[in-house]
Design an enzyme around this catalytic site. Sequence first.
Site, short mmCIF file in Angstrom:
data_model
loop_
_atom_site.label_atom_id
_atom_site.label_comp_id
_atom_site.label_asym_id
_atom_site.label_seq_id
_atom_site.Cartn_x
_atom_site.Cartn_y
_atom_site.Cartn_z
N GLY A 24 0.81 -1.21 0.00
CA GLY A 24 0.00 0.00 0.00
C GLY A 24 0.84 1.26 0.00
O GLY A 24 0.55 2.23 -0.70
N ARG A 28 7.22 1.77 1.08
CA ARG A 28 7.51 0.34 1.15
C ARG A 28 7.86 -0.19 -0.23
O ARG A 28 8.72 -1.06 -0.38
CB ARG A 28 6.36 -0.44 1.75
CG ARG A 28 6.74 -1.87 2.17
CD ARG A 28 5.57 -2.65 2.71
NE ARG A 28 4.95 -1.96 3.83
CZ ARG A 28 3.69 -2.12 4.18
NH1 ARG A 28 2.90 -2.93 3.50
NH2 ARG A 28 3.19 -1.47 5.20
N ARG A 47 1.27 11.09 -8.76
CA ARG A 47 0.68 11.28 -7.43
C ARG A 47 1.53 10.67 -6.32
O ARG A 47 1.04 10.34 -5.24
CB ARG A 47 -0.74 10.72 -7.38
CG ARG A 47 -1.70 11.37 -8.35
CD ARG A 47 -3.10 10.85 -8.23
NE ARG A 47 -3.98 11.54 -9.17
CZ ARG A 47 -5.21 11.94 -8.87
NH1 ARG A 47 -5.71 11.73 -7.68
NH2 ARG A 47 -5.94 12.54 -9.78
N ARG A 91 -0.54 -8.63 -3.56
CA ARG A 91 -0.54 -7.58 -2.54
C ARG A 91 0.30 -8.01 -1.37
O ARG A 91 0.14 -9.13 -0.84
CB ARG A 91 -1.98 -7.27 -2.09
CG ARG A 91 -2.05 -6.44 -0.82
CD ARG A 91 -3.43 -5.89 -0.55
NE ARG A 91 -3.65 -5.67 0.87
CZ ARG A 91 -3.06 -4.75 1.62
NH1 ARG A 91 -2.16 -3.95 1.07
NH2 ARG A 91 -3.33 -4.65 2.91
N GLY A 93 0.87 -6.57 2.20
CA GLY A 93 0.39 -5.52 3.08
C GLY A 93 0.43 -5.90 4.54
O GLY A 93 1.07 -6.88 4.94
N SER A 94 -0.27 -5.13 5.33
CA SER A 94 -0.39 -5.39 6.76
C SER A 94 -1.85 -5.59 7.10
O SER A 94 -2.75 -5.16 6.38
CB SER A 94 0.19 -4.22 7.57
OG SER A 94 -0.49 -3.02 7.27
N GLU A 182 -7.96 -5.79 6.77
CA GLU A 182 -7.15 -4.85 6.00
C GLU A 182 -8.13 -4.05 5.15
O GLU A 182 -9.32 -4.00 5.47
CB GLU A 182 -6.04 -5.55 5.21
CG GLU A 182 -6.47 -6.77 4.43
CD GLU A 182 -7.03 -6.43 3.07
OE1 GLU A 182 -6.26 -6.04 2.19
OE2 GLU A 182 -8.25 -6.59 2.87
N GLU A 184 -7.92 -3.68 1.26
CA GLU A 184 -7.76 -3.69 -0.19
C GLU A 184 -8.11 -4.98 -0.91
O GLU A 184 -8.45 -4.95 -2.10
CB GLU A 184 -6.29 -3.34 -0.54
CG GLU A 184 -5.90 -1.91 -0.32
CD GLU A 184 -5.50 -1.60 1.12
OE1 GLU A 184 -5.60 -0.44 1.53
OE2 GLU A 184 -5.08 -2.55 1.83
N ASP A 207 -0.82 -5.48 14.03
CA ASP A 207 -1.43 -5.18 15.33
C ASP A 207 -2.50 -6.22 15.61
O ASP A 207 -2.85 -7.01 14.73
CB ASP A 207 -2.03 -3.76 15.35
CG ASP A 207 -3.06 -3.55 14.27
OD1 ASP A 207 -4.26 -3.69 14.57
OD2 ASP A 207 -2.69 -3.26 13.11
N ARG A 221 6.59 -1.26 9.97
CA ARG A 221 5.79 -1.76 8.84
C ARG A 221 6.50 -1.52 7.52
O ARG A 221 6.38 -2.31 6.59
CB ARG A 221 4.41 -1.10 8.84
CG ARG A 221 3.52 -1.50 10.01
CD ARG A 221 2.08 -1.14 9.77
NE ARG A 221 1.88 0.28 9.55
CZ ARG A 221 1.69 1.18 10.51
NH1 ARG A 221 1.68 0.78 11.78
NH2 ARG A 221 1.49 2.44 10.23
#
Length: 236
Positions: A24, A28, A47, A91, A93-94, A182, A184, A207, A221
């Site tokens: 995300g 990262r 962006r 993906r 991610g966290s 999450e 996404e 978490d 992260r």
Amino acid sequence: MMKVPTPHIAARVGEIAKTVLMPGDPLRAKFIAEKYLKDPVLVNNVRGVQGYTGTWQGKPVTVMASGMGQPSIGIYSYELFMGYDVDAIIRVGSCGSFLPDLHVRDIVIAMGACTNGNFAAQFQMPGTFAPIADFDLVRRAAQLCDMRGVNYRVGNIFSSDMFYNAAGTDMEWAKMGVLGVEMESAALYCNAAWCKKKALCICTVSDSFTNPDERLSAEDREHSFTDMIEIALGLV
């Protein structure tokens, strides 16, 4: 002159690999590219959504950020699948854990994705669509976790449209065996199904809803999800 196929990605045709790792956070993405890829080249920064293409063990791979939430990953994954003919998006991610025995830095392989969002409504199905991952990617990711001795779970994840849930209902999903939350995966899996492509979400627990003292910082992260990243790269 090579054209740019989409409005939100500045890469030219041929500058995006067939497999894309998608965290995300743009920072990262930068970290993964600089730490793991050979000769990474910045191919997108529209962006501030950084995307890099390089090689991993001789194989082309792109790492590009998705931003936060289903609308954001919905845009980027669609453009990658349809504009750049990407075959697979993974993906990385966290997530927040719903289970007492699923701890910080453990890994969740999302076989399916529940959601409170309305992303799938655009496909006008006469019922509720169940977004799922590509089985081959799930199977191989689990094998790599076993080989590395990583603590992981395979199952359902909850893709929420809200980070701050005023009703406090996130844990209700745990009653149905959902592993964590999450923001996404459901949109990514919907787009993969629509575009006839492959997708997988691998998340590191950052978490815990049942152990509030377990929480990783933003810096942690960004830099410490090495098991997840190396497993994802092993799928390229």
